[in-house]
Design an enzyme around this catalytic site. Structure first.
Site, mmCIF file in Angstrom:
data_model
loop_
_atom_site.group_PDB
_atom_site.id
_atom_site.type_symbol
_atom_site.label_atom_id
_atom_site.label_comp_id
_atom_site.label_asym_id
_atom_site.label_seq_id
_atom_site.Cartn_x
_atom_site.Cartn_y
_atom_site.Cartn_z
ATOM 1 C CG HIS A 181 -2.352 0.082 0.883
ATOM 2 N ND1 HIS A 181 -3.159 1.078 1.347
ATOM 3 C CD2 HIS A 181 -3.109 -0.676 0.083
ATOM 4 C CE1 HIS A 181 -4.374 0.918 0.863
ATOM 5 N NE2 HIS A 181 -4.366 -0.147 0.088
ATOM 6 C CD GLU A 225 -1.305 -4.396 -4.634
ATOM 7 O OE1 GLU A 225 -1.697 -5.547 -4.331
ATOM 8 O OE2 GLU A 225 -2.071 -3.438 -4.797
ATOM 9 C CD GLU A 276 -3.541 0.131 -5.546
ATOM 10 O OE1 GLU A 276 -3.282 -1.074 -5.415
ATOM 11 O OE2 GLU A 276 -4.222 0.765 -4.736
ATOM 12 C CG HIS A 316 -6.324 -1.483 -8.215
ATOM 13 N ND1 HIS A 316 -7.098 -0.347 -8.167
ATOM 14 C CD2 HIS A 316 -6.064 -1.807 -6.918
ATOM 15 C CE1 HIS A 316 -7.289 0.003 -6.906
ATOM 16 N NE2 HIS A 316 -6.673 -0.859 -6.122
HETATM 17 O O1 LIG Z 1 -4.877 -3.206 -4.158
HETATM 18 C C1 LIG Z 1 -5.867 -2.856 -3.540
HETATM 19 O O2 LIG Z 1 -6.972 -3.343 -3.751
HETATM 20 C C2 LIG Z 1 -5.757 -1.784 -2.527
HETATM 21 O O3 LIG Z 1 -4.574 -1.078 -2.676
HETATM 22 C C3 LIG Z 1 -6.936 -0.838 -2.614
HETATM 23 O O4 LIG Z 1 -6.820 -0.058 -3.755
HETATM 24 C C4 LIG Z 1 -6.997 0.088 -1.471
HETATM 25 O O5 LIG Z 1 -7.115 -0.638 -0.311
HETATM 26 C C5 LIG Z 1 -8.185 1.015 -1.606
HETATM 27 O O6 LIG Z 1 -8.246 1.807 -0.495
HETATM 28 MG MG LIG Z 2 -3.177 -2.238 -3.714
#
Ligand SMILES: O=C(O)[C@@H](O)[C@H](O)[C@H](O)CO
Ligand SMILES: [Mg+2]
Length: 395
Positions: A206, A230, A256, A306
């Protein structure tokens, strides 16, 4: 002797192409556990298409962008997806950022939906046809400790999933990167020893770590045989991935946050990731994602779209992924049929971890607009994440 080319005949049979014009654009906010911003593009022929705004934060900016685009689109031919993408992306001189591009994405996907529905064909047929029989997906598992993660993974395995994703932990709204790094390494090792080769793991960092912690994390995870790690690093400067790439052999994934093909360009051109995680509802819709996927193919980078979003994002990802030679895996957070069934009585079909094609036209969804209009969900700010010293971290 010269050969004479046959004259082009002017009396060919007319095509059955429907002549449609965009007549209205509607933005609806649907409660799907969060707030899904759905865009409906209406035509004078009665056919409508739907799209979804990928950003789940600061969506008012995307809503405003749609207001800007509306006068450019009314009266236009909805089949001209490439042209209308250019009109929207380039109309304001300054390049579209991700708030604008999320709006463009939603409209673009709706236009493809219209084209498919008007022609009676699924979108994947318009994109080159199915390159595979079914699309593999991965799901999220949850837990505050290893025991809970293992329990959640057992449940996923029993339902037929083999690839699972979990995130680097925070403690409430505080993230201590050293502790989070160590605890993530431990969790991955615990899952590997519990399940052996019956499971594949994705760790979503993240964008929360700096280069040093990210390096330690990735190197420690090398023997665990991860599917991928990731977003170990922040997005703003993607050249930093070149350095991490030199320091570890763990498969890396990012993308993403990408707001266009140019935004993800460095990672692809420099082979800095193994998986490109562009989001169809942020990066510029089917039109832009198809181009990026072709570029991935030339670099032998696989796609891992994503998709923590709603049924429209799922449908759009699926329609594209079915056609891609460079496809890797599709994220599936919202399991089809488990949410917003009132608005989407027909969603994508799944068998365990596999998403299956149907012959339903367009995105393959059924949409109840009255149910959608009844939702009227309010946009709420995303929670904040802090370091132990009170400074701001990436959620
Ligand atoms: O890869 C994922 O699904 C995460 O990075 C989501 O985009 C995120 O939790 C959205 O707040
Ligand atoms: Mg993510």
């Amino acid at each position: 002797m010269s050969t004479v080319a046959p004259a082009i005949r002017g009396d060919v049979a007319p095509s059955s192409r429907p002549e449609l014009r965009i007549s209205d654009i509607e933005v609806l906010q649907i409660d799907d556990g969060g707030v899904m911003m759905m865009v409906v593009v209406h035509t004078d022929g009665g056919v409508f298409g739907v799209g979804e705004v990928g950003l789940r934060s600061r969506q008012l900016a995307s809503r405003g962008a749609i207001e800007h685009f509306k006068p450019l689109l009314l009266g236009q031919d909805p089949f001209r997806t490439e042209h209308l993408w250019q009109v929207m992306a380039r109309s304001g001189f300054y390049p579209a950022d991700r708030a604008l591009m999320s709006a463009i994405s939603a409209i673009d996907i709706a236009l493809w939906d219209i084209k498919g529905k008007a022609l009676g064909l699924p979108i994947y047929e318009l994109l080159g046809g199915a390159a595979r029989d079914r699309v593999q997906c991965y799901r999220h598992i949850v837990g505050n400790n290893d025991a809970q993660l293992i329990e959640s993974a057992h449940a996923a395995l029993e339902e037929g999933w083999t690839v699972v994703r979990f995130g680097v932990p925070s403690e409430g709204n505080i993230i201590d990167s050293r502790r989070a790094t160590r605890s993530s390494i431990q969790s991955c090792e615990a899952l590997r020893s519990e399940f052996g080769d019956r499971i594949d793991m994705i760790l979503d960092v993240h964008t929360r770590l700096d280069l040093g912690d990210a390096t330690n994390l990735c190197r420690e995870l090398e023997p665990v045989d991860m599917y991928f790690v990731e977003d170990p690093l922040r997005w703003e400067n993607t050249t930093i991935y070149d350095t991490l790439r030199q320091r570890t052999t763990v498969p890396l994934a990012a993308g993403e946050h990408a707001a266009s093909k140019w935004d993800i360009r460095h990672l692809i051109e420099n082979d800095a990731v193994d998986f490109a995680r562009f989001d169809l509802c942020i990066v510029g819709g089917l039109t832009e994602a198809k181009k990026i996927a072709g570029w991935c193919e030339t670099h032998h980078i696989r796609t891992a779209t994503h998709n923590p979003l709603g049924p429209i994002a799922t449908a759009a990802s699926f329609q594209l992924n079915l056609t891609l030679p460079a496809f890797g895996i599709q994220e599936q957070y919202q399991i089809p049929g488990t949410r917003v069934n009132d608005v989407f009585p027909v969603q994508m079909h799944m068998d365990g971890e596999w998403m299956l094609p149907t012959s339903a036209p367009g995105l393959g969804l059924e949409v109840d607009l009255d149910a959608a209009r009844a939702h009227r969900a309010e946009i709420v700010p995303m929670p904040e994440l802090r370091r132990p010293d009170g400074s701001v971290a990436n959620w």
